[in-house]
Design an enzyme around this catalytic site. Structure first.
Site, PDB file in Angstrom:
ATOM      1  N   CYS A 157       5.557  -4.898 -10.216  1.00 33.94           N
ATOM      2  CA  CYS A 157       4.996  -3.335  -9.906  1.00 33.94           C
ATOM      3  C   CYS A 157       4.612  -3.629  -8.966  1.00 33.94           C
ATOM      4  CB  CYS A 157       5.149  -2.491 -10.814  1.00 33.94           C
ATOM      5  SG  CYS A 157       4.534  -0.399 -10.281  1.00 33.94           S
ATOM      6  N   CYS A 160       1.884  -0.620  -8.465  1.00 33.54           N
ATOM      7  CA  CYS A 160       0.847  -0.887  -8.589  1.00 33.54           C
ATOM      8  C   CYS A 160      -0.255  -1.963  -8.884  1.00 33.54           C
ATOM      9  CB  CYS A 160       1.225  -0.938 -10.568  1.00 33.54           C
ATOM     10  SG  CYS A 160       2.910  -0.036 -10.921  1.00 33.54           S
ATOM     11  N   ASP A 161       0.297  -2.836  -8.390  1.00 32.66           N
ATOM     12  CA  ASP A 161       0.013  -3.844  -8.339  1.00 32.66           C
ATOM     13  C   ASP A 161      -0.502  -4.428  -7.302  1.00 32.66           C
ATOM     14  OD1 ASP A 161      -0.571  -4.284 -11.066  1.00 32.66           O
ATOM     15  OD2 ASP A 161       1.406  -5.702 -11.262  1.00 32.66           O
TER      16      ASP A 161
END
Ligand code: NAP
Length: 333
Positions: A157, A160-161
């Site tokens: 993701c 997200c990261d």
């Protein structure tokens, strides 16, 4: 509210507050299948509205966030929060509202008659309404080092990261809209993004392709597969193979984002709930499925957003729809 079977009360504690949940009960107003952000949020709202609510959490209570490290984009946490901690807090909050949570795997459902039946290997539960919040799993490449370096360079993701990968060479695997979107997003942080695709033509929409092809920071590795991820404490290299020449090369990179699609967890519902061609639940109206009284929330129906905050929001929406449905059902009786 519906009276369930009498059973032994189980006492749990959180911040010195007793939580009474009756784990021998089998009849509930609402059964929520799945315990990610959508399931826990639905539990908070249903219990708070006064419904007898059960969450059957499955094998991975907390869902995909249990496999993440820091979550920086969930509002309310100025300094971020670790994914597993966020999920433990959501679980405790749902329990504090009165939700019973049982960490068991659902093996079968019967939505053909009411009350609906939800079976685990050891018990049969009945619910007047059901919320399906079983989520989706990112597809894995299944290569050497993928599991070892998950959370240590390998991610599923970019939203997200991505910000954790500043000034690094980053690899993205895949050739669809997700891979192109992630590669483009990751150019904000990476020195270069290497898009590795198994064919010489992208599956992604033309407009997204053009944007990526015109982006100087994205390098394309056509007809190529990632064979292995290597490193020490963190990922440091990936081995690529050209599928036409069989030539193998090693690429120094601090991150690998795998964006080769998701599989929604809907196998259990296949014969009873309408699914689209990729297996996602089709919503008929708001969070209602094709069966009156069965609702869906989160990544199990959402192919676009797939964020903790959107999943939580869908859980809230499903709970509000359940409330309306149960209130109207009671009025009809
Ligand atoms: P997808 O369209 O199914 O694409 C998956 C990509 O991964 C394909 O290029 C595929 O290669 C490749 N792939 C699959 N298995 C692989 C494997 N084992 N090894 C290497 N490569 C593999 O999935 P998606 O990109 O996640 O998109 C899913 C849906 O969401 C699509 O309908 C998409 O349009 C939509 N979406 C839209 C947006 C947007 O509009 N902003 C953003 C993201 C997603 P092949 O091409 O060779 O099959």
């Amino acid at each position: 509210m519906m009276a369930g079977d009498a059973g032994t009360a189980v006492l749990e504690t959180h911040n010195d507050e007793p939580i009474i949940s009756d784990k021998n009960k089998t009849k509930y107003d609402v059964i929520i299948i799945g315990a990610g952000p959508s399931g826990y949020t639905a539990g908070i709202y249903c219990s708070r509205a006064g419904y007898d609510t059960l969450i059957l959490s499955g094998l991975l209570p907390g869902g995909q966030l249990v496999n993440t490290t820091e979550v920086e984009n969930y509002p309310g946490f100025e300094n971020g929060i670790m994914g597993p901690d966020l999920m433990i807090d959501m679980r405790k909050q749902s329990q504090r509202m009165g939700t019973t949570i049982i960490d068991d795997v659902v093996v079968d459902v019967n939505f053909r008659r009411k009350p609906f039946k939800v079976l685990t290997s050891s018990e049969e539960y009945e619910g007047r309404a059901v919320i399906i919040a079983t989520g989706a799993n990112p597809r894995k490449l299944g290569i050497k080092g993928e599991e070892t370096f998950a959370g240590k360079g390998v991610s599923y993701c970019a939203t997200c990261d991505g910000p954790f990968f500043r000034n690094l060479e980053i690899i993205v695997a895949g050739g669809g809209d997700s891979a192109i979107e992630e590669a483009t997003f990751l150019t904000k942080f990476a020195t270069n993004v290497h898009l590795v695709h198994r064919r010489d033509e992208l599956r992604a929409s033309k407009i997204m392709q053009e944007r990526a092809l015109n982006n100087e920071k994205i390098k394309f590795h056509w007809d190529s597969a990632i064979m292995e991820v290597k490193g020490d404490q963190k990922m440091q290299q990936a081995v690529l193979k050209n599928l036409k020449t069989n030539e193998e090369t090693t690429l120094d990179a601090g991150g690998l984002f795998i964006a080769i699609g998701h599989d929604p967890n809907t196998q259990l519902f296949r014969d009873q709930i309408d699914l689209d061609d990729k297996g996602y639940i089709v919503l008929k109206n708001k969070t209602h499925t094709n069966i009156e009284g069965i609702f869906a929330a989160g990544d199990v129906h959402d192919r676009s957003y797939r964020q903790a905050i959107t999943a939580a929001a869908f859980g809230c929406m499903a709970a509000i729809d359940v409330d309306k449905y149960l209130t109207e059902s009671a009025d009809k009786q």
